[in-house]
Design an enzyme around this catalytic site. Structure first.
Site, PDB file in Angstrom:
ATOM      1  N   GLY A 176       0.781  -1.231   0.000  1.00  0.00           N
ATOM      2  CA  GLY A 176       0.000   0.000   0.000  1.00  0.00           C
ATOM      3  C   GLY A 176       0.809   1.276   0.000  1.00  0.00           C
ATOM      4  O   GLY A 176       0.233   2.363   0.068  1.00  0.00           O
TER       5      GLY A 176
ATOM      6  N   HIS B 214       6.967   7.043   6.295  1.00  0.00           N
ATOM      7  CA  HIS B 214       5.947   7.749   7.081  1.00  0.00           C
ATOM      8  C   HIS B 214       5.144   6.757   7.890  1.00  0.00           C
ATOM      9  O   HIS B 214       4.972   5.603   7.491  1.00  0.00           O
ATOM     10  CB  HIS B 214       5.019   8.579   6.185  1.00  0.00           C
ATOM     11  CG  HIS B 214       4.406   7.827   5.052  1.00  0.00           C
ATOM     12  ND1 HIS B 214       5.085   7.538   3.887  1.00  0.00           N
ATOM     13  CD2 HIS B 214       3.180   7.277   4.894  1.00  0.00           C
ATOM     14  CE1 HIS B 214       4.302   6.855   3.062  1.00  0.00           C
ATOM     15  NE2 HIS B 214       3.127   6.682   3.653  1.00  0.00           N
TER      16      HIS B 214
ATOM     17  N   HIS C  89       1.415   6.295   9.505  1.00  0.00           N
ATOM     18  CA  HIS C  89       0.034   6.756   9.599  1.00  0.00           C
ATOM     19  C   HIS C  89      -0.388   6.647  11.067  1.00  0.00           C
ATOM     20  O   HIS C  89      -0.288   5.561  11.659  1.00  0.00           O
ATOM     21  CB  HIS C  89      -0.888   5.861   8.768  1.00  0.00           C
ATOM     22  CG  HIS C  89      -0.612   5.863   7.293  1.00  0.00           C
ATOM     23  ND1 HIS C  89      -1.366   6.582   6.400  1.00  0.00           N
ATOM     24  CD2 HIS C  89       0.327   5.222   6.553  1.00  0.00           C
ATOM     25  CE1 HIS C  89      -0.912   6.380   5.174  1.00  0.00           C
ATOM     26  NE2 HIS C  89       0.117   5.563   5.228  1.00  0.00           N
TER      27      HIS C  89
HETATM   28  P1  DGP Z   1       1.032   5.425   1.682  1.00  0.00           P
HETATM   29  O1  DGP Z   1      -0.010   5.004   0.711  1.00  0.00           O
HETATM   30  O2  DGP Z   1       1.169   4.474   2.862  1.00  0.00           O
HETATM   31  O3  DGP Z   1       2.354   5.697   0.995  1.00  0.00           O
HETATM   32  O4  DGP Z   1       0.518   6.788   2.297  1.00  0.00           O
HETATM   33  C1  DGP Z   1       0.663   7.996   1.631  1.00  0.00           C
HETATM   34  C2  DGP Z   1      -0.359   8.925   2.193  1.00  0.00           C
HETATM   35  O5  DGP Z   1       0.021  10.241   1.867  1.00  0.00           O
HETATM   36  C3  DGP Z   1      -1.764   8.735   1.655  1.00  0.00           C
HETATM   37  O6  DGP Z   1      -2.647   8.365   2.719  1.00  0.00           O
HETATM   38  C4  DGP Z   1      -2.157  10.079   1.069  1.00  0.00           C
HETATM   39  C5  DGP Z   1      -1.127  11.009   1.647  1.00  0.00           C
HETATM   40  N1  DGP Z   1      -0.702  12.082   0.765  1.00  0.00           N
HETATM   41  C6  DGP Z   1      -0.223  11.959  -0.504  1.00  0.00           C
HETATM   42  N2  DGP Z   1       0.120  13.156  -0.993  1.00  0.00           N
HETATM   43  C7  DGP Z   1      -0.144  14.060  -0.003  1.00  0.00           C
HETATM   44  C8  DGP Z   1       0.012  15.472   0.098  1.00  0.00           C
HETATM   45  O7  DGP Z   1       0.454  16.154  -0.816  1.00  0.00           O
HETATM   46  N3  DGP Z   1      -0.370  16.039   1.258  1.00  0.00           N
HETATM   47  C9  DGP Z   1      -0.870  15.306   2.310  1.00  0.00           C
HETATM   48  N4  DGP Z   1      -1.208  15.976   3.423  1.00  0.00           N
HETATM   49  N5  DGP Z   1      -1.015  13.973   2.254  1.00  0.00           N
HETATM   50  C10 DGP Z   1      -0.663  13.366   1.104  1.00  0.00           C
END
Ligand code: DGP
Length: 114
Positions: free
Chosen positions: A93, A100, A102
């Protein structure tokens, strides 16, 4: 890394709803929240995936993990429970290749995750 979206958020080049930051990390609300509280906690250091965490990152990761419960408390979810998730590589995912965590809370979580 110059064009990494999370590096750019950490540098303040892209706006984000930041909830906490220090020399090690930035925590900000996820753009597509999957729970009433959905915050991403990232190291300022560009580490692409959990597989890339090195021995030299141990202290940094320890400090980040020490900070996560405090961030959860600031968000009002520490006492009711929360989930911390790292997706490592696309099949699990991962869509943004900057490490990062979550931080999810504000609702009951199912298990196993999808
Ligand atoms: P993952 O799929 O585990 O790599 O999580 C990436 C997360 O990052 C996803 O839940 C959406 C979030 N995301 C992607 N681009 C941005 C952004 O530009 N700003 C913010 N605040 N979140 C973002």
């Amino acid at each position: 890394m110059t064009d990494c979206i999370f590096c750019r958020i950490a540098r303040g080049e892209i706006p984000a709803k930041i909830v906490a930051q220090d020399d090690d990390l930035v925590a900000f609300h996820d753009l597509g929240p999957q729970a009433p509280v959905h915050v991403l906690v990232i190291p300022r250091k560009h580490i692409p995936t959990a597989n890339d965490i090195g021995q030299e990152d141990g202290a940094l990761l320890g400090r980040i993990w020490t900070r996560i419960p405090a961030i959860a408390a600031e968000l009002g979810i520490a006492s009711v429970g929360y989930r911390v998730v790292n997706n490592c590589l696309a099949p699990a995912g991962q869509s943004v290749f900057h490490l990062h965590f979550h931080l999810l809370g504000g609702r009951v979580m199912g298990w196993p995750p999808g």
